[in-house]
Scaffold this active site. Sequence first.
Site, short mmCIF file in Angstrom:
data_model
loop_
_atom_site.label_atom_id
_atom_site.label_comp_id
_atom_site.label_asym_id
_atom_site.label_seq_id
_atom_site.Cartn_x
_atom_site.Cartn_y
_atom_site.Cartn_z
N ASN A 1 6.99 -8.35 -0.08
CA ASN A 1 6.18 -8.40 -1.30
C ASN A 1 7.04 -7.83 -2.42
O ASN A 1 7.23 -6.62 -2.50
CB ASN A 1 4.91 -7.56 -1.10
CG ASN A 1 4.11 -7.42 -2.40
OD1 ASN A 1 4.33 -8.16 -3.35
ND2 ASN A 1 3.18 -6.48 -2.42
N TRP A 2 7.57 -8.73 -3.23
CA TRP A 2 8.49 -8.28 -4.29
C TRP A 2 7.75 -7.58 -5.43
O TRP A 2 8.38 -7.02 -6.32
CB TRP A 2 9.28 -9.47 -4.84
CG TRP A 2 10.38 -9.96 -3.94
CD1 TRP A 2 10.72 -9.47 -2.71
CD2 TRP A 2 11.30 -11.02 -4.21
NE1 TRP A 2 11.79 -10.16 -2.20
CE2 TRP A 2 12.17 -11.13 -3.09
CE3 TRP A 2 11.49 -11.91 -5.28
CZ2 TRP A 2 13.20 -12.08 -3.03
CZ3 TRP A 2 12.50 -12.85 -5.20
CH2 TRP A 2 13.35 -12.93 -4.10
N LYS A 3 6.42 -7.68 -5.44
CA LYS A 3 5.62 -7.15 -6.56
C LYS A 3 6.16 -7.69 -7.88
O LYS A 3 6.67 -8.81 -7.90
CB LYS A 3 5.62 -5.61 -6.54
CG LYS A 3 5.28 -5.05 -5.15
CD LYS A 3 4.86 -3.62 -5.19
CE LYS A 3 4.78 -3.08 -3.78
NZ LYS A 3 3.97 -1.87 -3.71
N GLY B 1 4.40 2.54 -1.26
CA GLY B 1 5.34 2.93 -2.30
C GLY B 1 5.52 4.43 -2.44
O GLY B 1 6.08 4.91 -3.42
N GLU C 1 -3.13 -2.74 -4.94
CA GLU C 1 -2.84 -2.66 -6.38
C GLU C 1 -3.75 -3.60 -7.16
O GLU C 1 -4.10 -3.32 -8.31
CB GLU C 1 -1.35 -2.97 -6.62
CG GLU C 1 -0.48 -1.82 -6.13
CD GLU C 1 0.93 -2.19 -5.70
OE1 GLU C 1 1.39 -3.31 -6.00
OE2 GLU C 1 1.58 -1.36 -5.03
N SER D 1 5.44 1.69 3.08
CA SER D 1 6.73 2.39 3.24
C SER D 1 7.41 2.07 4.57
O SER D 1 8.08 2.92 5.14
CB SER D 1 6.56 3.90 3.05
OG SER D 1 6.07 4.17 1.74
N HIS E 1 -4.49 -7.06 -2.18
CA HIS E 1 -3.53 -5.94 -2.16
C HIS E 1 -4.18 -4.75 -2.88
O HIS E 1 -4.91 -4.93 -3.86
CB HIS E 1 -2.23 -6.35 -2.85
CG HIS E 1 -1.13 -5.35 -2.64
ND1 HIS E 1 -1.05 -4.18 -3.35
CD2 HIS E 1 -0.08 -5.35 -1.77
CE1 HIS E 1 0.01 -3.50 -2.93
NE2 HIS E 1 0.61 -4.19 -1.98
N GLU F 1 -2.77 -1.77 5.25
CA GLU F 1 -1.91 -1.04 4.32
C GLU F 1 -2.64 0.20 3.82
O GLU F 1 -3.40 0.13 2.84
CB GLU F 1 -1.55 -1.93 3.12
CG GLU F 1 -0.76 -3.16 3.48
CD GLU F 1 0.17 -3.58 2.36
OE1 GLU F 1 1.35 -3.80 2.64
OE2 GLU F 1 -0.26 -3.64 1.20
N GLY G 1 7.19 -3.85 0.91
CA GLY G 1 7.39 -3.82 -0.53
C GLY G 1 8.82 -3.47 -0.88
O GLY G 1 9.72 -4.32 -0.86
N GLY G 2 9.06 -2.20 -1.17
CA GLY G 2 10.37 -1.74 -1.65
C GLY G 2 11.55 -2.25 -0.83
O GLY G 2 12.55 -2.72 -1.39
C1 PEP Z 1 3.27 -3.31 -0.35
O1 PEP Z 1 3.36 -3.35 -1.56
O2 PEP Z 1 2.59 -4.15 0.24
C2 PEP Z 1 4.02 -2.28 0.36
C3 PEP Z 1 3.80 -2.10 1.63
O3 PEP Z 1 4.92 -1.54 -0.39
P1 PEP Z 1 5.99 -0.47 0.18
O4 PEP Z 1 6.64 -1.09 1.38
O5 PEP Z 1 6.95 -0.29 -0.95
O6 PEP Z 1 5.24 0.75 0.52
#
Ligand code: PEP
Length: 248
Positions: free
Chosen positions: A8-10, A172, A97, A210, A95, A166, A231-232
């Site tokens: 997930n590049w956001k 994040g 967010e 994470s 998600h 999640e 994500g990251g």
């Molecule tokens: C996400 O945004 O779905 C996510 C899991 O982010 P991160 O891996 O950065 O925690």
Amino acid sequence: MRKLIAGNWKMNGSLAANEALVKAMLDGLGGKVPASDMALCVPAPYLPQLAGLLQGSPIAWGAQDVSSHESGAYTGEVSVAMLKDFGCRYAIVGHSERRQYHGETDVVVAAKAQRALAGGVTPIVCVGETLAEREAGQTEAVVKRQLAAVIHAVAHCTSEIVVAYEPVWAIGTGKTASPEQAQQVHAVLRAQLAAATQHPERVHILYGGSMNAANAASLLAQADIDGGLIGGASLKAADFLHIVASAA
Ligand code: PEP
């Protein structure tokens, strides 16, 4: 089942950065079949770019959201038919967010999941509790409520969704659920799916929050963790490929 590792590049990327990142991933795969299924969920404007870069590769592409409406006067929204035009395979829905910053309710998320499925795009349905909810002992109740809304909306198509657990406090933040904490919730979700569909084993339940190159193997070794939503670490080719390899 083959595991699924989805990035997930956001709201990150540019034409040049995307090209370099995808090239590094494809170079890293070296033409070999990856150890797990792979997907990249990218900002909507870059879908045609990704469709071009990933054509003929083992990496699928997806969106980070989809409208709950079919078409019409919904300024700023992207319909499932539009995603389908680019060969989009997945759309993340719900998600945290989007729930947190855009006020998406369980009902809206369920409508998005239903719309995606009806249009031939697999929804990656995110569920997860906040830190306050975990501390109040509400984790199970929260994730079950969020998933129940989707199951209610998609009914007999439940086995066609992907679920991502999640925990909001892990996204994040660098704080990851321990493999045991994650497995406990995944088992609850699997049982809920089993009550709703004859084929709960077909549903990938991803962990997200994470996940990184260092912790992926222990999370992915859990019985009910069928992959990751990343994500990251999906913005770094080497880390993402390491996670994919950890799924073997
Ligand atoms: C996400 O945004 O779905 C996510 C899991 O982010 P991160 O891996 O950065 O925690």
